[in-house]
Design a protein around this motif. Structure first.
Motif, mmCIF file in Angstrom:
data_model
loop_
_atom_site.group_PDB
_atom_site.id
_atom_site.type_symbol
_atom_site.label_atom_id
_atom_site.label_comp_id
_atom_site.label_asym_id
_atom_site.label_seq_id
_atom_site.Cartn_x
_atom_site.Cartn_y
_atom_site.Cartn_z
ATOM 1 N N PRO A 262 64.419 34.939 34.548
ATOM 2 C CA PRO A 262 63.956 33.992 34.935
ATOM 3 C C PRO A 262 62.478 33.703 34.606
ATOM 4 N N TRP A 263 62.072 32.435 34.610
ATOM 5 C CA TRP A 263 60.709 32.112 34.246
ATOM 6 C C TRP A 263 59.712 32.680 35.162
ATOM 7 N N ARG A 264 58.612 33.243 34.177
ATOM 8 C CA ARG A 264 57.804 33.976 35.118
ATOM 9 C C ARG A 264 56.101 33.858 34.762
ATOM 10 N N ARG A 265 55.396 33.561 35.550
ATOM 11 C CA ARG A 265 53.995 33.211 34.867
ATOM 12 C C ARG A 265 53.212 34.606 34.989
ATOM 13 N N ARG A 266 52.677 34.770 33.609
ATOM 14 C CA ARG A 266 52.188 35.954 33.343
ATOM 15 C C ARG A 266 50.866 36.289 34.339
ATOM 16 N N PRO A 267 51.089 37.150 34.810
ATOM 17 C CA PRO A 267 49.826 37.664 35.723
ATOM 18 C C PRO A 267 48.492 37.763 34.884
ATOM 19 N N GLY A 268 47.294 37.615 35.705
ATOM 20 C CA GLY A 268 46.126 37.823 35.217
ATOM 21 C C GLY A 268 45.491 39.230 35.412
ATOM 22 N N PRO A 269 44.588 39.822 34.599
ATOM 23 C CA PRO A 269 44.077 41.049 34.769
ATOM 24 C C PRO A 269 44.104 41.518 36.201
ATOM 25 N N ASP A 270 44.511 42.892 36.268
ATOM 26 C CA ASP A 270 44.489 43.369 37.667
ATOM 27 C C ASP A 270 43.212 43.572 38.132
ATOM 28 N N PRO A 271 42.971 42.704 39.452
ATOM 29 C CA PRO A 271 41.539 42.796 39.838
ATOM 30 C C PRO A 271 41.216 43.843 40.766
ATOM 31 N N ALA A 272 39.942 44.233 40.698
ATOM 32 C CA ALA A 272 39.371 45.217 41.839
ATOM 33 C C ALA A 272 39.868 44.838 43.199
ATOM 34 N N SER A 273 39.956 45.747 44.140
ATOM 35 C CA SER A 273 40.220 45.245 45.589
ATOM 36 C C SER A 273 38.971 44.864 46.387
ATOM 37 N N VAL A 274 39.155 43.847 47.086
ATOM 38 C CA VAL A 274 37.884 43.531 48.002
ATOM 39 C C VAL A 274 38.439 43.462 49.431
ATOM 40 N N GLU A 275 37.591 44.334 50.419
ATOM 41 C CA GLU A 275 37.913 44.532 51.639
ATOM 42 C C GLU A 275 38.462 43.207 52.303
ATOM 43 N N TRP A 276 39.586 43.406 52.930
ATOM 44 C CA TRP A 276 39.772 42.072 53.613
ATOM 45 C C TRP A 276 39.104 41.867 54.970
ATOM 46 N N ALA A 277 38.200 40.497 54.972
ATOM 47 C CA ALA A 277 37.534 40.120 56.040
ATOM 48 C C ALA A 277 38.576 40.266 57.284
ATOM 49 N N ALA A 278 38.074 40.241 58.573
ATOM 50 C CA ALA A 278 38.814 40.023 59.743
ATOM 51 C C ALA A 278 39.422 38.565 59.966
ATOM 52 N N PRO A 279 40.517 38.299 60.238
ATOM 53 C CA PRO A 279 41.155 36.875 60.194
ATOM 54 C C PRO A 279 40.308 36.123 61.289
ATOM 55 N N ARG A 280 40.476 34.791 60.654
ATOM 56 C CA ARG A 280 39.720 33.725 61.708
ATOM 57 C C ARG A 280 40.302 33.612 63.038
ATOM 58 N N PRO A 379 36.396 32.374 42.794
ATOM 59 C CA PRO A 379 36.734 33.274 41.686
ATOM 60 C C PRO A 379 37.513 34.487 42.070
ATOM 61 N N ASP A 380 36.976 35.009 43.171
ATOM 62 C CA ASP A 380 37.713 36.517 43.646
ATOM 63 C C ASP A 380 39.032 36.419 44.409
ATOM 64 N N ARG A 381 39.454 35.411 44.366
ATOM 65 C CA ARG A 381 40.800 34.963 45.296
ATOM 66 C C ARG A 381 41.675 36.015 45.041
ATOM 67 N N ARG A 382 41.719 36.697 43.800
ATOM 68 C CA ARG A 382 42.838 37.629 43.416
ATOM 69 C C ARG A 382 42.600 39.038 44.178
ATOM 70 N N ALA A 383 41.091 39.166 43.812
ATOM 71 C CA ALA A 383 40.554 40.568 44.557
ATOM 72 C C ALA A 383 40.849 40.681 45.889
ATOM 73 N N ARG A 384 40.707 39.398 46.476
ATOM 74 C CA ARG A 384 40.558 39.246 48.158
ATOM 75 C C ARG A 384 42.235 39.463 48.325
ATOM 76 N N ALA A 385 43.103 39.034 47.615
ATOM 77 C CA ALA A 385 44.543 39.069 47.872
ATOM 78 C C ALA A 385 45.009 40.496 47.920
ATOM 79 N N ARG A 386 44.448 41.279 46.891
ATOM 80 C CA ARG A 386 44.704 42.626 46.787
ATOM 81 C C ARG A 386 44.352 43.191 47.817
ATOM 82 N N GLY A 387 43.108 42.973 48.623
ATOM 83 C CA GLY A 387 42.800 43.479 49.945
ATOM 84 C C GLY A 387 43.777 43.425 50.881
ATOM 85 N N VAL A 388 44.109 42.071 50.793
ATOM 86 C CA VAL A 388 45.444 41.833 52.067
ATOM 87 C C VAL A 388 46.478 42.740 51.838
#
Ligand SMILES: Nc1ncnc2c1ncn2[C@@H]1O[C@H](COP(=O)(O)OP(=O)(O)OP(=O)(O)O)[C@@H](O)[C@H]1O
Length: 508
Positions: A262-280, A379-388
């Motif tokens: 199936p069609w897949r979007r190529r992932p970007g570079p692996d980001p470093a992890s950013v600690e996930w802030a507490a949920p709103r 810009p750090d959305r993928r890094a934050r996603a990794r934290g989650v």
């Protein structure tokens, strides 16, 4: 790794071989007649090159028009309800069954000098009949149904759950279309585009009827082949082989991609992890869900930061209640307010409500990480996603696509994606149902911590979820609330058979 296919009956294999040979014989016969010695001279004649150029030009333009117009047409036919839809669909698909010459007469009746639009076009100084534009119009008319059929078929084949998930993650209808629907349609769109190109490239009857055969203007390759058949049979054979080669190249180029899955979007570079802030912190929710056709009539108020579990037997109306809050199901008597603001007329992406259904609906063309990053900005959305993902114990699978995750792994990623969106209200419809016992314990513990400040409406059939997550429980039966209160009170009272069974299920 592909699962082993179920065996095919021997008779089917025999018939398939005969059919394949029967399809191949005319092609082989054509190629056998080609004289390789004369090929360069035949293919580079002025008339051949002119016809080839015209064919490629008109076919490319017609294909682009079919894609640009056909995708919205298919979307409307698949997703919208309006009076006369069946008639409209029949009309769009009609050229499929029309003899090409009739299609040509129809096009000429529309754009010809004495045609329906002829006088208006002439007044504007536009003369379409017997022009290159007429060739393109004829090609679009006969080829468009192939695109609409492919794309509409793909749209009808899915339940739109991915689109709903994207909308409740804050994506507008246009973003849902570009970021979720279109990538999912990519294989069907590619197949439809190939069919359109092939049909337009081979178009003969409609073209000669609506546009004639003027060299350099309307004489496409099929017309040139037909004319050369009378005067120079070898030239006709050579041009036929050329047309065959062009068609094969288009098919190989387009379908070649599909062999890799199936069609897949190529992932970007692996980001470093950013600690996930507490949920709103969550907002108060008030809902009146009156959906007579589903027998649901429920009123419920949830305080900011409260987790309310909704329990009840199958068909009691739990998912319908969540759908009303999310804006996926509408009915006249429904009212929803989030944080004191009435949102019942707002579209799902403007409600501040994330809905996680039983199926999770991870987007198949994105990795787990990009699924979680879907609703994030910056810009750090993928890094934050990794934290989650890390918080949910799902970081290891971040580079995997949805079809490379087990049901339980996908469920964890889906929970991470819903929480990352930081919604004002979280709607969870049996989020742990796909997890094994050990994973469910892990994710439940993570949820208990992560959902602490959130307002949550949780549908569950598991008493363990009640004790770990719920501040209050509401019991639904046949679309009505039949009991509500603290978890121990409701389970001890055991007002319905369902609750009695739930209380004695052992997990509470
Ligand atoms: N798309 C639909 N169209 C029409 N009726 C529906 C639709 N989905 C559900 N229903 C009906 O609405 C009623 C409530 O269904 P709903 O899915 O809300 O129940 P539920 O409590 O979530 O059930 P379950 O525990 O099986 O998920 C049922 O009678 C069901 O048949």
């Amino acid at each position: 790794m592909r699962p082993r296919a179920v065996g095919v009956p021997r008779a089917a294999i025999g018939i398939a071989v005969i059919a394949a040979v029967a399809m191949a014989v005319p092609v082989v016969a054509l190629l056998a007649r080609v004289d390789p010695g004369r090929l360069p001279e035949l293919l580079t004649s002025d008339s051949a090159l002119t016809a080839l150029r015209l064919s490629l030009l008109t076919t490319s333009v017609a294909t682009v028009i079919c894609v640009l117009a056909g995708v919205p047409l298919a979307l409307v036919l698949a997703r919208c309800s309006f009076p006369g839809k069946a008639f409209a669909r029949g009309l769009v698909l009609l050229p499929l069954v029309l003899p090409p010459v009739v299609a040509g007469v129809a096009v000429l009746s529309a754009i010809g000098r004495r045609g329906l639009l002829g006088a208006t076009l002439e007044a504007w100084g536009v003369e379409l009949a017997f022009s290159t534009a007429a060739v393109i119009i004829a090609q679009v008319f006969v080829a468009m149904p192939f695109l609409v059929l492919s794309v509409e078929g793909a749209l009808r084949g899915d339940d739109g759950g991915d689109d709903v998930a994207a909308a409740t993650l804050g994506a507008s209808p246009a973003q849902v279309f570009w970021r979720v629907t279109l990538p999912r349609l990519a294989p069907a769109l590619a197949a439809g585009t190939v069919l359109v190109f092939a049909r337009a490239l081979g178009e003969f009857g409609a073209t000669i009827t609506a546009a004639g055969s003027l060299q350099g203007v309307t004489r496409t390759l099929p017309l040139e082949i037909y004319l050369q058949r009378e005067t120079d049979p070898d030239g006709a054979v050579a041009l036929s082989a050329l047309l065959l080669a062009v068609a094969v190249v288009v098919i190989v180029v387009t379908y070649g991609r599909q062999r890799t899955g199936p069609w897949r979007r190529r992932p970007g570079p692996d980001p470093a992890s950013v600690e996930w802030a507490a949920p709103r912190p969550g907002a108060a929710l008030s809902v009146r869900a009156v959906v007579p056709e589903r027998g649901v009539d429920v009123e419920l108020d949830i305080a900011a930061g409260e987790t309310v579990a909704v329990v009840g037997p199958n068909g009691a109306g739990k998912s319908t209640l969540l759908s009303v809050v999310a804006g996926v199901v509408h009915a006249r008597g429904c009212a929803v307010s989030v944080g004191g603001e009435a949102v019942e007329t707002a579209p799902p992406h403007r409600r501040g409500v994330a809905l996680l259904t039983q199926r999770g609906h991870l987007f198949g063309h994105l990795t787990a990480l990009d699924n979680v990053a879907f609703s994030l900005r910056g810009p750090d959305r993928r890094a934050r996603a990794r934290g989650v993902l890390r918080r949910l114990g799902a970081e290891t699978w971040r580079r995997r696509y949805a079809d490379q995750l087990s049901g339980g792994q996908a469920a964890r990623v889906a929970v991470a994606r819903a929480l990352a969106a930081q919604p004002q209200v979280v709607l969870l419809d049996e989020p742990l149902a796909a997890l094994d016992v050990a994973s469910a314990i892990d994710v439940r513990a993570a949820l208990a911590e992560l959902l602490e400040p959130c307002t949550v409406l949780l549908v569950t059939h598991d008493a363990a979820d009640l004790s770990a997550l719920a501040d209050r429980v509401v019991v639904l039966e046949e679309g009505q609330i039949v009991d509500e209160g603290s978890v121990p009170d409701v389970l001890t009272r055991g007002r319905t058979t369902y609750v009695t069974h739930l209380g004695s299920s052992g997990s509470y």
